[in-house]
Each structure stands twice: as C-alpha cells, then as structure tokens.
Design an enzyme around this catalytic site. Structure first.
Site, short mmCIF file in Angstrom:
data_model
loop_
_atom_site.label_atom_id
_atom_site.label_comp_id
_atom_site.label_asym_id
_atom_site.label_seq_id
_atom_site.Cartn_x
_atom_site.Cartn_y
_atom_site.Cartn_z
N ASN A 1 0.98 -1.08 -0.16
CA ASN A 1 0.03 -0.12 0.10
C ASN A 1 1.04 1.27 -0.05
O ASN A 1 1.36 1.55 1.07
CB ASN A 1 -0.95 0.13 1.21
CG ASN A 1 -1.78 1.06 1.21
OD1 ASN A 1 -1.75 1.98 0.50
ND2 ASN A 1 -2.75 1.19 2.15
N ARG B 1 -2.73 -1.96 -3.74
CA ARG B 1 -3.79 -1.23 -3.40
C ARG B 1 -3.70 0.06 -4.23
O ARG B 1 -2.91 0.94 -4.20
CB ARG B 1 -3.94 -0.58 -1.73
CG ARG B 1 -5.09 0.06 -1.66
CD ARG B 1 -5.05 0.89 -0.35
NE ARG B 1 -6.20 1.78 -0.21
CZ ARG B 1 -6.30 2.98 0.37
NH1 ARG B 1 -5.21 3.33 0.84
NH2 ARG B 1 -7.37 3.57 0.48
N HIS C 1 -13.30 2.76 -0.14
CA HIS C 1 -13.60 1.81 0.77
C HIS C 1 -14.28 0.44 0.53
O HIS C 1 -14.43 -0.49 1.28
CB HIS C 1 -14.22 2.11 2.39
CG HIS C 1 -13.50 3.34 2.90
ND1 HIS C 1 -14.25 4.23 3.61
CD2 HIS C 1 -12.24 3.56 3.39
CE1 HIS C 1 -13.55 5.03 4.15
NE2 HIS C 1 -12.05 4.77 3.93
N ARG D 1 -12.62 15.34 7.86
CA ARG D 1 -13.32 15.69 6.81
C ARG D 1 -14.84 16.06 7.28
O ARG D 1 -15.47 15.62 8.04
CB ARG D 1 -13.52 14.46 5.84
CG ARG D 1 -12.08 14.07 5.08
CD ARG D 1 -12.42 12.89 4.29
NE ARG D 1 -10.90 12.52 3.89
CZ ARG D 1 -10.52 11.30 3.66
NH1 ARG D 1 -11.63 10.21 4.06
NH2 ARG D 1 -9.25 10.72 3.39
N GLY E 1 -15.59 1.50 14.32
CA GLY E 1 -16.85 0.46 14.22
C GLY E 1 -16.70 -0.64 14.96
O GLY E 1 -17.66 -1.38 15.55
N GLU E 2 -15.50 -1.29 14.99
CA GLU E 2 -15.12 -2.37 15.71
C GLU E 2 -14.95 -2.37 17.30
O GLU E 2 -15.05 -3.16 18.06
CB GLU E 2 -13.78 -3.33 15.23
CG GLU E 2 -14.30 -3.64 13.89
CD GLU E 2 -12.66 -4.14 13.20
OE1 GLU E 2 -11.95 -4.58 13.78
OE2 GLU E 2 -12.70 -4.04 11.86
N GLU F 1 -8.53 -5.68 4.72
CA GLU F 1 -8.36 -5.32 3.40
C GLU F 1 -7.05 -5.72 2.65
O GLU F 1 -6.90 -6.10 1.70
CB GLU F 1 -8.19 -3.76 3.20
CG GLU F 1 -9.38 -3.10 3.73
CD GLU F 1 -9.40 -1.50 3.82
OE1 GLU F 1 -9.70 -0.92 2.97
OE2 GLU F 1 -9.24 -1.05 4.89
#
Length: 398
Positions: free
Chosen positions: A7, A95, A184, A245, A336-337, A385
């Site tokens: 990446n 990626r 994403h 953002r 989220g996790e 990912e």
C-alpha cells in the site's frame, strides 16, 4: 505461494506478506511492516514477523524504489527474513485508490492498466500517483514478477446510474467523468460477504448496510449481492462526518466561503478535508479523545459525537428506504469494531424496525450485537483489506 501486499502512499509504504497453504487455500500472515518518511530526513523501516516483536531501523529511503528494495532485502534477510530468496515470492498485490470507470474488479497489471491508473490520477491526485510509484518501483526491481491492482472503487461500479449520476450538465460526466465513485470498497465488499456467511445465507438474497467507521468513514448498501449505493462520492470528502473531513455540505457553502472571505480553492479544500469533521467541532480529530472528552463533560466533544452518530443514522435510514428494507447492519474498522457506545447510539433509532441490541453482547464486542428475537441483525466484523488484496492477487495469478 507467497504473496506480498503493498500500500504505497506519498511518503510511506505499508507491506504484508502472506503464505497460501495449497491444501486448503488458507492465508497465513508471515510478516508486516512499513517504510516511513520516504524522501524525507529520518526515514525508517519497521518490520515485524508473526512470531517476533517489531524492529525499527533508521535507513536512508531516498525514493519508492529504494524503499521497496529495502523491504525486499528485509524479507530475505538471513537472520530475520521469512523468504529463502526472492524466487519464493509468487506475486505482488497493490492497493490502488481510484480505478474510475475502467475497472470493475482487480486486474493483473500490464502497460494498459498502468496507463488507465495514470489517466484516473486526475480523479485521485493525492493517491494514484504514489500507488503508481510502488507499481513502477516493483516492476523495475523485479520485472518478471506478476503484479495485481486492487481498486478501492471497483466494488461500487455496480451502482445503478440513478445512484452515481449528479444532476449537472451531462458534459460534466461524459467529458470530465464527474460522478459518484465511492471508496473503501475492498473493506465494504469483504465485510458484506462475511456478514452473509455469519447469517448462513447467500449475499444475493440479503439487504446489508456496511458501516466502515475509522478516522475516515463511509457506508454502503448491498442488495442482490452487489453495492447499490455508498456515502462517499466523487471524492472521499462526501458522506458522513469524519475525523478531519466535513462530510456532506450544501454545495454552495465552499463557493460562498471563497467569495465572501476571498479564499483560494486550495485553502477551502484544506478547510474541508483537514480542518473539518470532529476536529472542527471539538478540536479533537481522534474519536477516542472525543469519547473521553464527552465523558468528562466537554460539551463540544458531546456535540461532535451527536453529529457523528446522526450523520450515520441518516445514511442508514436512506439506504433502508432505497432497498425497501434491511436484513443486517454491519460495523467495521477502528471505531466501528471497538466502540460499543457509539454502535448502541447509532442503532437506537432503528427499534421501529424490530431491531433489538443485546447490551451485554455489544459491550463484550461480540460478532452478533442483537438479540435472538431481533428482526434485523447487527454485526461487528473485523475488516481485513490486506487479506482481500492477497486473495485477489492469488486468484488472478495462480
């Protein structure tokens, strides 16, 4: 077969090496690391084997080719490496952030693919060029090595036209390719498939909303086995409130700011991308700092959390309407996790659907977050990912 995942950013390269067990197609991570401050004083290479601790060495990494060469040398180091020699390496997966309309899936890299990635650099000027640096550096060092490009945008190329078109003069789309692309995608596609496995049903038979919530964040809606909408748009700025953002704005706001405050487009871009979001509301871009501040009574942090959750609730609600229902809501990525409180807050507005959060399961960070009686299932699934990139690379070159 051993697969290296890269990446490449503008001044860093993350890497991870997988071994594929031929008998059962299982992927095992052998090592990972990161080259940092490429082309900058004080550059470093960190490296960690799965059976040992992390090592960091200060090394002069003048450019991406030098950095990748250093990574390859580390992989075959006689004392700490995991490869006998570079012939043990079967392929490299990269990626790539933006594939535009050229790519609906991962592809083996050739000259035409490189040209297409270069062409789409106008859509992702901060990401595609460094992604290409990694590809070209690897081609220069190992010219016969099979390489695969895995695109963040590819999963969302299944969106219908009504979802990705903007109501602008048609030339803006036909000539300048201005439309919603979404990002994403690697993460969204992975957790949607894992959710279907968890529910024991084919993905094509489910309506799933995936919430990738990290410092950057986006949502996606899956119906009929494919992505039908997503919250990020032409750029990753659109959608929910993020760490720095702004998320969705009245499109005239940046124009008004430029006109009334005599600011340049680049200044307003910096404001929306790097000075907006949670940082703008509370002065803290990291969600953990906002949660701690809110718990201590900081009203700005409390407002930032309320705005964050509200922006997500609105997108979930719109996707339920778009799909005429929902079977499963999935949380993934760092926030989220790991944040049960935010998950519970987001889900409390969907009790009208018969969704019942199991507080004990949610607090314990279990996979299934809802009760057995809940009519809609909520899940927490760890995204991976790098594994998706390794899988796609293996399947395309094996």
């Amino acid at each position: 077969m051993k697969i290296l995942v890269l990446n490449s950013g503008s001044s860093s390269i993350k890497f991870k090496l997988y071994q594929v067990a031929a008998a059962d197609n299982q992927f095992h991570a052998l090592c990972e690391g990161q080259a940092d401050r490429i082309g900058i004083d004080g550059s470093t290479l960190s490296y960690e084997r799965n059976d040992e601790g992390k090592e960091k060495q200060f090394i002069d990494l003048a450019d991406h080719k030098v950095a990748i060469d250093a990574i390859l040398k580390q992989l075959i180091d006689p004392e700490t490496g995991v490869l006998e020699n570079l012939e043990d390496l079967g392929g490299v997966g990269h990626r790539v952030v933006h594939g535009g309309e050229d790519f609906t899936a991962s592809v083996v890299i050739d000259r035409e693919v490189v040209k297409a990635i270069e062409r789409n650099s106008m859509l992702a000027p901060l990401h595609n060029p460094p992604n290409l640096m990694g590809i070209k550096a690897m081609s220069s060092l190992l010219p016969n090595m099979p390489q695969v490009a895995v695109f963040d945008t590819a999963v969302h190329q299944t969106m219908p036209k009504k979802a990705y078109m903007y109501a602008l003069p048609l030339a803006q789309y036909k000539t300048y390719k201005i439309r919603k692309y979404g990002f994403h995608g690697t993460s969204h596609g992975y957790v949607a498939n894992k959710a279907a496995e968890q529910l024991g049903k084919p993905l094509k038979d489910l309506k799933i909303i995936t919430c990738h919530l990290g410092n950057g964040g986006s949502l996606a809606a899956f119906m009929g086995g494919v992505s039908v909408d997503t919250s990020m748009g032409f750029t990753p700025l659109d959608g929910i409130i993020m760490g720095t953002r702004s998320g969705t704005l009245d499109p005239y706001v940046p124009l008004h700011i430029m006109e009334s405050q005599e600011l340049k487009p680049s200044q307003v871009s910096t404001m929306m991308n790097k000075q907006g979001g949670l940082l703008a509301i509370s002065g803290k871009s990291d969600m953990r700092d906002n949660v701690a501040g809110a718990a201590a009574g900081d009203t700005d942090c409390q407002l930032a959390l309320e705005m964050f959750c509200y922006s997500i609730q609105k997108f979930i609600g719109s996707y339920i309407a778009a799909m005429n229902g929902v079977d499963c809501i999935v949380f993934t990525a760092g926030v989220g996790e790991n944040n049960a409180m935010l998950r519970a807050t987001i889900l409390e507005n969907f009790t009208f659907l018969g969704l019942e959060v199991d507080a004990a399961k949610n607090d314990a960070n279990e996979t299934v977050l809802t009760t057995a009686a809940s009519k809609v299932t909520a899940l927490k699934i760890h995204t991976n990912e790098e594994l998706v990139i390794a899988l796609d690379t293996y399947n395309l070159i094996k």
